[in-house]
Design a protein around this motif. Structure first.
Motif, PDB file in Angstrom:
ATOM      1  N   GLN A   1       0.842  -1.182   0.000  1.00 31.11           N
ATOM      2  CA  GLN A   1       0.000   0.000   0.000  1.00 31.11           C
ATOM      3  C   GLN A   1       0.884   1.242   0.000  1.00 31.11           C
ATOM      4  N   PRO A   2       0.707   2.140  -0.957  1.00 26.28           N
ATOM      5  CA  PRO A   2       1.511   3.375  -0.950  1.00 26.28           C
ATOM      6  C   PRO A   2       1.221   4.209   0.295  1.00 26.28           C
ATOM      7  N   GLU A   3       2.240   4.934   0.741  1.00 30.76           N
ATOM      8  CA  GLU A   3       2.102   5.792   1.913  1.00 30.76           C
ATOM      9  C   GLU A   3       2.743   7.145   1.629  1.00 30.76           C
ATOM     10  N   PHE A   4       2.187   8.186   2.247  1.00 25.90           N
ATOM     11  CA  PHE A   4       2.722   9.540   2.062  1.00 25.90           C
ATOM     12  C   PHE A   4       2.361  10.363   3.291  1.00 25.90           C
ATOM     13  N   SER A   5       3.354  11.060   3.838  1.00 28.46           N
ATOM     14  CA  SER A   5       3.092  11.887   5.020  1.00 28.46           C
ATOM     15  C   SER A   5       3.943  13.145   4.969  1.00 28.46           C
ATOM     16  N   ILE A   6       3.416  14.214   5.523  1.00 31.94           N
ATOM     17  CA  ILE A   6       4.131  15.497   5.638  1.00 31.94           C
ATOM     18  C   ILE A   6       4.038  15.946   7.087  1.00 31.94           C
TER      19      ILE A   6
ATOM     20  N   GLN B   1       9.084  17.897   6.517  1.00 33.25           N
ATOM     21  CA  GLN B   1       9.735  16.656   6.113  1.00 33.25           C
ATOM     22  C   GLN B   1       8.705  15.741   5.473  1.00 33.25           C
ATOM     23  N   ILE B   2       9.060  15.206   4.308  1.00 33.11           N
ATOM     24  CA  ILE B   2       8.156  14.352   3.549  1.00 33.11           C
ATOM     25  C   ILE B   2       8.682  12.921   3.586  1.00 33.11           C
ATOM     26  N   LYS B   3       7.802  11.980   3.907  1.00 30.56           N
ATOM     27  CA  LYS B   3       8.136  10.563   3.858  1.00 30.56           C
ATOM     28  C   LYS B   3       7.126   9.870   2.962  1.00 30.56           C
ATOM     29  N   ALA B   4       7.613   8.987   2.111  1.00 32.19           N
ATOM     30  CA  ALA B   4       6.730   8.314   1.173  1.00 32.19           C
ATOM     31  C   ALA B   4       7.197   6.890   0.927  1.00 32.19           C
TER      32      ALA B   4
END
Length: 386
Positions: free
Chosen positions: A193-198, A207-210
């Motif tokens: 499952q793709p994930e993305f957080s700011i 900070q961006i994590k994906a």
């Protein structure tokens, strides 16, 4: 029941001979070393005797004979020692001396050769613990004879070696007796499952994590690489000193800005996706002061000016308490006609030495005017480095 629950400091010493303190400063080093080894041997022998006593108490039943819930609790209360130490002493005592189980009867000692070495004062607690750890790691499939032989080897080694050497020898024995090792734990992988957080960064910015699939990662890298090339060197600024990761960060920001202007961008509440910046006209013109960026908080007026270069301006009259009294129509200062004229005139970024094409540029509006004569193209990396 165990009625006389005396503490260790209350043991009677009547009848014992009180020796005068030794003046150790008179002895030579050889005598001191001999005395040190002798006292250590005596202490280890006494620990072995104490282990035999504990094992016998366990055989007789702690709860029925003493009233304590467990042998560990008895040691805690009578010897005034912490739980961890009491638990370790009990584990050694039962492993070296065996015990009696209510279901299977008498249980032989787990490490008889080690028990013999401990009774002689040849091994201490740390060495015993290391031997027991090795034996616990042996799988149940190892034959009893091989297990006993391994314990004898470790007990003999412990007479002249420390815990580190015992640990190393134990690893070699385990690899010989169990070459296949533990059976790996097979677990069904979770569906991807793709994930993305700011999230805000403590040093400023976000900070961006994906987590994305391989195809998306390849596409993103292919789009970033042309935008992340080093800036051409100039006489004024010299070569580009940014690191690879800094150039990629700037490239990602530029990519987001370019995508925000795409005509096929999804809409939000019937309009193209947008952000709202609130700033007074005076501060917007001067570039001095503060503005408010929707969802994120305050930004500088200079940053608001950069956003206004290629944005729509909505005039709004606010009351004394900040309430909106009148809202005008949105006006884009850099109209499509101005952009087409700048493409014809400049072709790309007007910054000396920069070759960024027009599609990577925004329109700079000195004084927020909308006349072609004062407008020029400027790329994102020039904006952030200015």
């Amino acid at each position: 029941m165990f009625e006389n629950r005396g503490k260790v400091d209350a043991v009677s010493t009547s009848g014992s001979t009180q020796e005068s303190p030794t003046e150790w400063w008179r002895e030579d080093v050889g005598c001191l070393l001999d005395r040190l080894l002798e006292s250590e041997c005596v202490q280890r022998r006494e620990a072995a005797v104490q282990g035999e006593v504990m094992a016998e108490l366990e055989r007789r039943g702690i709860r029925d004979t003493t009233g304590y819930g467990s042998l560990v609790r008895l040691l805690q209360e009578t010897l005034n020692i912490p739980y961890a130490e009491a638990k370790a002493r009990v584990a050694r005592a039962l492993a070296l001396n065996g015990t009696r189980d209510l279901t299977s009867g008498e249980q032989p000692p787990q490490a008889p050769a080690t028990a013999q070495a401990a009774a002689e004062g040849a091994v201490g607690a740390a060495q015993i613990d290391e031997i027991l750890r090795v034996l616990d790691k042996l799988p149940a499939a190892v034959p009893v004879q091989e297990r006993e032989q391994a314990e004898k080897i470790l007990a003999e080694l412990a007479r002249s070696a420390g815990p580190r050497e015992i640990r190393a020898a134990g690893r070699r024995l385990i690899s010989q007796l169990d070459p296949d090792g533990k059976e790996p734990k097979t677990r069904e992988p979770k569906p991807f499952q793709p994930e993305f957080s700011i999230a805000p960064h403590r040093e400023g910015g976000h900070q961006i994590k994906a987590r994305v699939d391989d195809e998306t990662s390849a596409r993103l890298q292919a789009m970033l690489d042309p935008l992340a090339k080093p800036r051409p060197a100039t006489e004024e600024d010299g070569r580009d000193t940014r690191t690879q990761w800094e150039r990629r960060g700037c490239a990602f920001s530029e990519l987001v800005r370019m995508w925000a202007e795409h005509p096929d961008l999804p809409t939000q509440a019937g309009e193209a996706t947008h952000i709202v910046v609130t700033v007074s006209l005076e501060e917007l013109r001067s570039g001095i002061g503060q503005a408010t960026l929707d969802l994120l908080g305050e930004i500088t007026a200079a940053e608001a000016r950069r956003l206004a270069c290629d944005a729509k301006i909505i005039p709004m009259v606010l009351g004394s308490h900040g309430e909106p009294l009148d809202v005008g129509r949105a006006q884009r200062l850099a109209t499509p006609a101005i952009r087409r004229a700048l493409i014809r005139r400049d072709g790309g970024c007007a910054f000396p030495g920069c070759d960024a094409p027009a599609y990577r540029c925004t329109v700079s509006l000195p004084g927020l005017g909308g006349q072609l004569g004062v407008c020029f193209f400027v790329c994102y990396r020039t904006l952030v480095s200015a």
